[in-house]
Design an enzyme around this catalytic site. Structure first.
Site, PDB file in Angstrom:
ATOM      1  CB  SER A 207       9.001   5.308  -7.474  1.00  0.00           C
ATOM      2  OG  SER A 207       8.322   5.095  -8.695  1.00  0.00           O
ATOM      3  CG  ASP A 313       1.204   4.328  -7.342  1.00  0.00           C
ATOM      4  OD1 ASP A 313       1.183   4.962  -8.407  1.00  0.00           O
ATOM      5  OD2 ASP A 313       2.251   4.083  -6.714  1.00  0.00           O
ATOM      6  CG  HIS A 344       3.996   7.085  -7.363  1.00  0.00           C
ATOM      7  ND1 HIS A 344       4.174   5.738  -7.165  1.00  0.00           N
ATOM      8  CD2 HIS A 344       5.185   7.557  -7.813  1.00  0.00           C
ATOM      9  CE1 HIS A 344       5.409   5.402  -7.496  1.00  0.00           C
ATOM     10  NE2 HIS A 344       6.051   6.484  -7.871  1.00  0.00           N
TER      11      HIS A 344
END
Length: 661
Positions: A207, A313, A344
């Protein structure tokens, strides 16, 4: 030893591997147990855990970034925590580096168990989050955890993907390669040299961390050999907006405040103000977003790239990996990809054993130069069903071609057809911000006022879509503002990962598995994460959104003229999905997608001109494959009465790398 110059990323990966093997022959001594002569001639294919983790060197260095984010007249120093094997340095051998640069080491934690850095009385790191140090340090790698400027023990300010974030991580790569100055403390003048490394660096992270890796790679910095972005952002505008439509009710200033250290918040008011002033909630493209767009700089990338992303995601949405991948491909960058059915989620938590093995081989190849064959293996691993994976030599497959699918009128209002032939007429829907894409899909065969749905004939054979789709819509609004959503749906029963659940496709178990040696303060054992599944009668596999007001100027939205038609192309997220025989493909065009975009200021009714509307989708086999799959008479697979479906997804605040829902 001197660091070799990076070969052109436009050369075949195999040739680069052989060249690196020659240049790095001395590195074979990292795992060899014989004499120096045998080490120089040996051709190892795998690094082995021959070094002591308990005796590893743990140290901290502050690198001069030559940046002054807080405007105090002093160059900001970025904190760098290092864990490296002791034995190679004592023998005069240099090691490569695996680096994770993050804003989360103090505020929020890393990984499924939200681990944070901990320190001993001397300020040296005791616990380094995640398994990278436990696993790779015994194998002859150093692991480096960087606190981005403005976080934890670093100076400066967080600027959410801008010059300070990227510059602070790049400065560490420069220091590792002898081009920047490092110091033993945050304020002292005693210098620290990275004389224990050969400078060959690989960046990894999920991320925000993976985003920084993308940004640093886009600078073309020497010494960065590979990056492994997991669920990474490729353009920060597309994290907060899509084509003018706001994805959240806040901007980057909230995230900056969330991750910054308390003292940084006090000194970084000017940076915070810019994050507000240059990121207007109108969705306009500004200089701030231009600076944070790494896709435009893909031609600078010298590192190889191993992309990992969840196709479902809804935090760092799949558009990010698609546009980044396409740009890398256009510039001949060596690359590999894993696509999961998760949200995610880190691959350590959805495919742990295979991930550790693959990552090990990738770093051995890219950083040690070992010819282990990973560059000759399939480019893509794709999850087809929970825990069932397939591979592709090239992704998307070379036989993929665009099929232009046209919507048509059906027997009921709002329930139309989808095929290769054009049609005329209109369909009308009214924006209802209380409904989501799953609500639309559940009522796909029924006329409802909130969506226009278009459905193919039942498929006589499997149909695979691979890549990014575009939906061009001509719509006439009744009000001065309107948002559009376009989604592609696989209509038919299936068991999928529960990507909208609390674990986004995984659950957290009670037992642990271990990945390397541990110390009293840093365990290599992590909770196992079994797959979480749910039964569905429809699967939304690609989606996109836009503000109709950007039809004339994609960088600046304008009020709409009621009664005037506007044509706009909505760019859908990349995906790879197989629609099974007996299922149907659907296109839904609607307004606000609840919880995924914010509603416009009005509740418009939109009339869609079918003759000027089309979905251009990437079909393996192209339009002929779609024609063959929809030819003949096939009965649709009946719905499953026991399907639980996907629940509502809600991310209360935009935090890449950690949900606050």
């Amino acid at each position: 030893m001197p660091i070799p110059a990076r070969r052109s990323h436009r050369r075949p990966h195999r040739l680069r591997t052989l060249a690196v093997v020659v240049v790095t022959a001395l590195l074979s001594a990292l795992v060899a147990t014989g004499t120096a002569a045998s080490a120089a001639t040996a051709k190892p294919t795998e690094s082995k855990p021959v070094y002591s983790y308990a005796d590893a060197v743990r140290e901290s260095v502050w690198v001069d970034t030559r940046l002054d984010g807080d405007g105090n007249g002093k160059s900001d120093r970025v904190a760098v925590d290092i864990v490296r094997p002791r034995e190679p340095a004592a023998q005069g051998r240099k090691v490569p580096v695996i680096m994770d640069a993050s804003p989360y080491y103090s505020c929020c934690g890393r990984g499924n168990e939200s681990q944070k850095k901990t320190y001993d009385a001397n300020g040296n790191v005791v616990q380094m989050p995640l398994f990278y140090d436990n696993y790779f340090v015994p194998r002859g790698y150093a692991f480096v955890g960087v606190d981005l400027l403005g976080t934890n023990r670093s100076d400066g300010c967080v600027d959410v993907g801008g010059a300070y974030d990227i510059g602070s991580a790049k400065a560490v790569v420069d220091w590792l390669n002898g081009r920047a100055k490092g110091y033993t403390t945050r304020t002292d003048t005693k210098k620290a040299a990275a004389n224990w490394t050969n400078g060959r660096t690989g960046m990894i992270g999920k991320s925000y961390d993976g985003t920084v890796a993308n940004g640093v790679a886009a600078t073309g910095v020497e010494g960065l050999e590979t990056i492994v972005p997991i669920g990474g952002i490729s353009s920060w505008y597309d994290y907060y907006f899509q084509q003018g439509a706001p994805l959240y009710d806040s901007g980057p200033e909230w995230l900056s405040d969330y991750v910054e250290s308390p003292e940084a918040r006090e000194r970084c008011a000017a940076v915070q103000k810019r994050l507000v002033d240059e990121a207007p909630r109108t969705g306009d493209w500004t200089r701030l977003w231009q600076e944070r767009d790494y896709v435009k700089d893909a031609d600078n990338v010298r590192a190889s790239v191993f992309v990992v992303h969840g196709m479902q995601d809804l935090n760092v949405r799949a558009k990010h990996f698609g546009q980044w991948w396409d740009a890398l491909a256009e510039n001949g960058v060596d690359r590999k990809i894993w696509l999961a059915q998760t949200g995610h989620v880190d691959p350590f938590d959805f495919r742990r054993g295979a991930w550790v093995d693959t990552l090990h081989r990738w770093f051995d190849h890219e950083l040690l130069g070992y010819d282990n064959g990973i560059d000759r293996e399939p480019m893509a691993d794709i999850e087809r069903a929970p825990d069932r994976w397939t591979t592709d030599k090239v992704w998307p497959p070379r036989s993929t071609g665009t099929a232009a699918l046209r919507p048509g009128k059906g027997d009921q209002a709002g329930v139309g057809t989808l095929g290769l032939k054009g049609a005329s007429g209109t369909e009308t829907f009214t924006d209802n911000p209380a409904l989501s894409e799953t609500d639309w899909a559940a009522k796909i065969d029924s006329p409802t006022p909130d969506k226009a749905g278009f459905i193919s004939r039942p498929l006589g054979k499997d149909l695979r879509l691979s890549g990014s789709s575009k939906v061009t819509v001509t719509a006439t609004p009744t009000t001065s503002s309107a948002h559009l959503s376009a989604v592609l749906v696989d209509l038919g029963p299936a068991t999928i990962r529960d990507y909208a659940g609390a674990g986004e496709g995984i659950t957290t178990g009670m037992d642990r598995s271990c990945w390397g040696p541990s110390t009293g303060g840093d365990s290599s054992c992590f909770l196992n994460t079994p797959t979480a599944t749910t039964g569905v009668n429809s699967t939304i596999f690609s989606r996109g959104w836009a503000d109709l007001g950007t039809a004339k100027n994609p960088e600046h939205g304008s009020p709409l003229t009621p009664g005037k038609p506007y044509t706009l192309t909505v760019r859908l997220a990349a995906s790879d999905h197989v629609i099974p025989k007996g299922h149907r493909l659907a296109l839904i065009v609607a307004g606000t997608d609840k919880d995924l975009i914010d509603p416009p200021s009005t509740k418009p009714t939109l009339t869609v001109d079918l003759a000027r509307t089309a979905a251009r989708v990437p079909v393996v086999g192209g339009a002929p494959a779609f024609a063959a799959a929809t030819a003949g008479s096939t009965t649709a697979t009946p719905h499953s009465p026991a399907a639980e479906g996907v629940g509502p997804y809600r991310l209360d605040r935009p935090v890449p790398g950690g949900s606050t829902r």
